[in-house]
Design a protein around this motif. Sequence first.
Motif, PDB file in Angstrom:
ATOM      1  N   ALA A 218       0.814  -1.219   0.000  1.00 47.26           N
ATOM      2  CA  ALA A 218       0.000   0.000   0.000  1.00 47.26           C
ATOM      3  C   ALA A 218       0.847   1.269   0.000  1.00 47.26           C
ATOM      4  CB  ALA A 218      -0.978   0.015   1.179  1.00 47.26           C
ATOM      5  N   GLU A 219       2.140   1.152  -0.340  1.00 49.94           N
ATOM      6  CA  GLU A 219       3.001   2.322  -0.417  1.00 49.94           C
ATOM      7  C   GLU A 219       2.780   3.046  -1.743  1.00 49.94           C
ATOM      8  OE1 GLU A 219       5.468  -0.872  -2.480  1.00 49.94           O
ATOM      9  OE2 GLU A 219       3.903  -0.710  -0.957  1.00 49.94           O
ATOM     10  N   HIS A 220       2.910   4.367  -1.722  1.00 51.11           N
ATOM     11  CA  HIS A 220       2.730   5.152  -2.938  1.00 51.11           C
ATOM     12  C   HIS A 220       3.912   4.933  -3.872  1.00 51.11           C
ATOM     13  CE1 HIS A 220       3.184   8.886  -5.374  1.00 51.11           C
ATOM     14  NE2 HIS A 220       1.912   8.645  -5.581  1.00 51.11           N
ATOM     15  N   ILE A 221       3.607   4.743  -5.168  1.00 47.73           N
ATOM     16  CA  ILE A 221       4.647   4.569  -6.179  1.00 47.73           C
ATOM     17  C   ILE A 221       4.853   5.901  -6.886  1.00 47.73           C
ATOM     18  CG2 ILE A 221       5.400   3.286  -8.207  1.00 47.73           C
ATOM     19  CD1 ILE A 221       5.047   1.559  -5.719  1.00 47.73           C
ATOM     20  N   ASP A 222       6.088   6.395  -6.879  1.00 44.51           N
ATOM     21  CA  ASP A 222       6.388   7.686  -7.482  1.00 44.51           C
ATOM     22  C   ASP A 222       6.012   7.696  -8.965  1.00 44.51           C
ATOM     23  OD1 ASP A 222       7.954  10.348  -7.219  1.00 44.51           O
ATOM     24  OD2 ASP A 222       8.828   9.385  -8.985  1.00 44.51           O
ATOM     25  N   ALA A 223       5.402   8.795  -9.392  1.00 42.19           N
ATOM     26  CA  ALA A 223       4.907   8.896 -10.769  1.00 42.19           C
ATOM     27  C   ALA A 223       6.030   8.762 -11.798  1.00 42.19           C
ATOM     28  CB  ALA A 223       4.176  10.217 -10.958  1.00 42.19           C
ATOM     29  N   GLU A 224       7.196   9.320 -11.507  1.00 38.91           N
ATOM     30  CA  GLU A 224       8.305   9.216 -12.457  1.00 38.91           C
ATOM     31  C   GLU A 224       8.755   7.766 -12.617  1.00 38.91           C
ATOM     32  OE1 GLU A 224      11.432  11.904 -11.526  1.00 38.91           O
ATOM     33  OE2 GLU A 224      10.177  13.697 -11.714  1.00 38.91           O
ATOM     34  N   LYS A 225       8.685   7.012 -11.532  1.00 43.04           N
ATOM     35  CA  LYS A 225       9.026   5.584 -11.608  1.00 43.04           C
ATOM     36  C   LYS A 225       8.008   4.845 -12.475  1.00 43.04           C
ATOM     37  CE  LYS A 225       9.600   1.432  -8.773  1.00 43.04           C
ATOM     38  NZ  LYS A 225       9.638   0.888  -7.378  1.00 43.04           N
ATOM     39  N   VAL A 226       6.727   5.180 -12.315  1.00 44.41           N
ATOM     40  CA  VAL A 226       5.680   4.549 -13.116  1.00 44.41           C
ATOM     41  C   VAL A 226       5.912   4.826 -14.599  1.00 44.41           C
ATOM     42  CG1 VAL A 226       3.215   4.511 -13.630  1.00 44.41           C
ATOM     43  CG2 VAL A 226       3.982   4.659 -11.260  1.00 44.41           C
ATOM     44  N   MET A 227       6.193   6.077 -14.930  1.00 41.82           N
ATOM     45  CA  MET A 227       6.397   6.428 -16.330  1.00 41.82           C
ATOM     46  C   MET A 227       7.649   5.773 -16.892  1.00 41.82           C
ATOM     47  SD  MET A 227       5.573   7.762 -19.144  1.00 41.82           S
ATOM     48  CE  MET A 227       4.203   8.887 -18.862  1.00 41.82           C
ATOM     49  N   GLN A 228       8.732   5.772 -16.126  1.00 40.70           N
ATOM     50  CA  GLN A 228       9.967   5.156 -16.596  1.00 40.70           C
ATOM     51  C   GLN A 228       9.761   3.672 -16.886  1.00 40.70           C
ATOM     52  OE1 GLN A 228      12.908   6.734 -17.169  1.00 40.70           O
ATOM     53  NE2 GLN A 228      13.862   4.849 -17.911  1.00 40.70           N
ATOM     54  N   TRP A 229       9.102   2.980 -15.963  1.00 43.39           N
ATOM     55  CA  TRP A 229       8.851   1.551 -16.162  1.00 43.39           C
ATOM     56  C   TRP A 229       7.953   1.333 -17.386  1.00 43.39           C
ATOM     57  CZ3 TRP A 229       4.838  -1.676 -16.838  1.00 43.39           C
ATOM     58  CH2 TRP A 229       5.107  -3.044 -16.784  1.00 43.39           C
ATOM     59  N   ILE A 238       3.173   4.683 -26.868  1.00 46.76           N
ATOM     60  CA  ILE A 238       2.502   5.337 -25.749  1.00 46.76           C
ATOM     61  C   ILE A 238       2.184   6.786 -26.128  1.00 46.76           C
ATOM     62  CG2 ILE A 238       2.647   5.905 -23.293  1.00 46.76           C
ATOM     63  CD1 ILE A 238       4.983   3.909 -23.119  1.00 46.76           C
ATOM     64  N   PHE A 239       0.961   7.211 -25.795  1.00 44.48           N
ATOM     65  CA  PHE A 239       0.539   8.593 -25.991  1.00 44.48           C
ATOM     66  C   PHE A 239      -0.001   9.138 -24.666  1.00 44.48           C
ATOM     67  CE2 PHE A 239       0.418   6.438 -29.999  1.00 44.48           C
ATOM     68  CZ  PHE A 239       0.860   7.360 -30.932  1.00 44.48           C
ATOM     69  N   GLY A 240      -0.185  10.464 -24.580  1.00 47.50           N
ATOM     70  CA  GLY A 240      -0.636  11.049 -23.329  1.00 47.50           C
ATOM     71  C   GLY A 240      -1.567  12.225 -23.519  1.00 47.50           C
ATOM     72  N   PHE A 241      -2.380  12.498 -22.488  1.00 51.22           N
ATOM     73  CA  PHE A 241      -3.328  13.620 -22.499  1.00 51.22           C
ATOM     74  C   PHE A 241      -2.706  14.928 -22.005  1.00 51.22           C
ATOM     75  CE2 PHE A 241      -6.614  10.177 -21.991  1.00 51.22           C
ATOM     76  CZ  PHE A 241      -7.337  10.454 -23.137  1.00 51.22           C
ATOM     77  N   TRP A 242      -1.613  14.830 -21.211  1.00 48.96           N
ATOM     78  CA  TRP A 242      -1.018  16.025 -20.604  1.00 48.96           C
ATOM     79  C   TRP A 242       0.440  16.151 -21.000  1.00 48.96           C
ATOM     80  CZ3 TRP A 242      -4.646  13.074 -18.000  1.00 48.96           C
ATOM     81  CH2 TRP A 242      -5.809  13.767 -17.611  1.00 48.96           C
ATOM     82  N   ASP A 243       0.929  17.388 -21.059  1.00 42.41           N
ATOM     83  CA  ASP A 243       2.278  17.611 -21.568  1.00 42.41           C
ATOM     84  C   ASP A 243       3.354  16.967 -20.703  1.00 42.41           C
ATOM     85  OD1 ASP A 243       1.941  19.438 -19.462  1.00 42.41           O
ATOM     86  OD2 ASP A 243       3.180  20.970 -20.414  1.00 42.41           O
ATOM     87  N   PHE A 244       3.101  16.824 -19.385  1.00 41.10           N
ATOM     88  CA  PHE A 244       4.138  16.242 -18.522  1.00 41.10           C
ATOM     89  C   PHE A 244       4.354  14.751 -18.786  1.00 41.10           C
ATOM     90  CE2 PHE A 244       0.185  16.447 -15.912  1.00 41.10           C
ATOM     91  CZ  PHE A 244      -0.061  15.084 -15.768  1.00 41.10           C
ATOM     92  N   ALA A 245       3.451  14.126 -19.541  1.00 38.78           N
ATOM     93  CA  ALA A 245       3.620  12.709 -19.868  1.00 38.78           C
ATOM     94  C   ALA A 245       4.474  12.491 -21.110  1.00 38.78           C
ATOM     95  CB  ALA A 245       2.256  12.044 -20.065  1.00 38.78           C
ATOM     96  N   ILE A 246       4.840  13.574 -21.812  1.00 42.76           N
ATOM     97  CA  ILE A 246       5.562  13.462 -23.078  1.00 42.76           C
ATOM     98  C   ILE A 246       7.052  13.702 -22.841  1.00 42.76           C
ATOM     99  CG2 ILE A 246       5.636  14.227 -25.470  1.00 42.76           C
ATOM    100  CD1 ILE A 246       2.878  13.199 -24.475  1.00 42.76           C
ATOM    101  N   ARG A 248      11.470  12.132 -23.874  1.00 40.68           N
ATOM    102  CA  ARG A 248      12.372  11.165 -24.510  1.00 40.68           C
ATOM    103  C   ARG A 248      12.237   9.776 -23.909  1.00 40.68           C
ATOM    104  NH1 ARG A 248      16.341  13.052 -27.863  1.00 40.68           N
ATOM    105  NH2 ARG A 248      16.544  15.322 -28.001  1.00 40.68           N
ATOM    106  N   GLN A 249      11.963   9.712 -22.609  1.00 43.47           N
ATOM    107  CA  GLN A 249      11.770   8.419 -21.953  1.00 43.47           C
ATOM    108  C   GLN A 249      10.364   8.378 -21.339  1.00 43.47           C
ATOM    109  OE1 GLN A 249      15.065   6.723 -19.749  1.00 43.47           O
ATOM    110  NE2 GLN A 249      16.412   8.338 -20.498  1.00 43.47           N
ATOM    111  N   ALA A 250       9.393   8.762 -22.156  1.00 41.54           N
ATOM    112  CA  ALA A 250       7.999   8.814 -21.712  1.00 41.54           C
ATOM    113  C   ALA A 250       7.126   8.613 -22.941  1.00 41.54           C
ATOM    114  CB  ALA A 250       7.722  10.144 -21.027  1.00 41.54           C
ATOM    115  N   ALA A 251       5.900   9.128 -22.921  1.00 43.08           N
ATOM    116  CA  ALA A 251       5.022   9.007 -24.073  1.00 43.08           C
ATOM    117  C   ALA A 251       5.605   9.762 -25.267  1.00 43.08           C
ATOM    118  CB  ALA A 251       3.642   9.542 -23.729  1.00 43.08           C
ATOM    119  N   LEU A 252       5.319   9.283 -26.472  1.00 43.31           N
ATOM    120  CA  LEU A 252       5.951   9.878 -27.664  1.00 43.31           C
ATOM    121  C   LEU A 252       5.227  11.115 -28.143  1.00 43.31           C
ATOM    122  CD1 LEU A 252       4.339   9.193 -30.566  1.00 43.31           C
ATOM    123  CD2 LEU A 252       5.110   6.897 -30.017  1.00 43.31           C
ATOM    124  N   GLY A 253       3.947  11.316 -27.716  1.00 42.18           N
ATOM    125  CA  GLY A 253       3.239  12.502 -28.150  1.00 42.18           C
ATOM    126  C   GLY A 253       1.784  12.459 -27.728  1.00 42.18           C
ATOM    127  N   GLY A 254       1.035  13.464 -28.187  1.00 43.18           N
ATOM    128  CA  GLY A 254      -0.377  13.547 -27.869  1.00 43.18           C
ATOM    129  C   GLY A 254      -0.897  14.944 -28.106  1.00 43.18           C
TER     130      GLY A 254
END
Length: 260
Positions: A218-229, A238-246, A248-254
């Motif tokens: 039940a520990e919180h998983i850091d968002a950057e770790k989730v995206m990196q994995w 991978i695509f995203g709705f928000w700019d912070f998800a885009i 080089r090592q995240a979503a490719l666009g959106g």
Amino acid sequence: MRFFAALVLSLLLQGVGAQPLVIVVESYHPENSWDREYLSGLRSKLDGVAELDFISLDTKRLPTGEHREQADLAYREIQQKNPALVLLGDDAALALLGPRLARMNLPVVFLGINADPLRYFEGRLPATVTGVLERPLYLQNLTLIRELLGKNSRILVLLDPDRSSLILSEDIARLKPSAVTVHLASNYADWQAQVNNAAKNYDALLLGTYQALSGAQAEHIDAEKVMQWTFENSPVPIFGFWDFAIGRQAALGGMVLTGF
């Protein structure tokens, strides 16, 4: 953002002196990518105009059972400080504090609201409450993906179990898009399983919010770790709705929104 800033400034200048106190209540936490962006936008317009004070409800990292207590603490602090204006960021803050602040007749401006705000006020918005809605570009993103990957592409919209994710899933369901599945991952293991198996049924991942996932203890998983994995393990684009998800090592666009 210009309209929003003008709205806040006009409220601040109605009958109050120099440097009025404005309390900003974040649903999440200052390190959250969305919060970081909209707080930067607020500071860019209000620094030197108002004294800004910040309260974090931390609802992305804390268990749901603790959210009401966080809101109670915030409410007591607002009562003690008696600000000229309260800014409420995102649905949790509006739901937990909006009605109580309206009963105090405090001017309230909300932002980042995904649900119909009338939901939080029994169908009628109080005269002291106004704000700006947040509407992710659902159909525009589906169109973009299919322009890139083919018109029959199958898309998995993957979300965490946060309050705002449920609202997003309801919005997408009302649109009834073809070959689109929405999944709210119950925890990090479920998220990982959905990503690992994506190629069996889908041609693309479209990421919603992923900041409220918890691990086996039940520990919180850091968002950057989730995206990196997710970036390292997704077998489909991978695509995203928000700019912070885009990135080089995240979503490719959106077709994205920005908090600023």
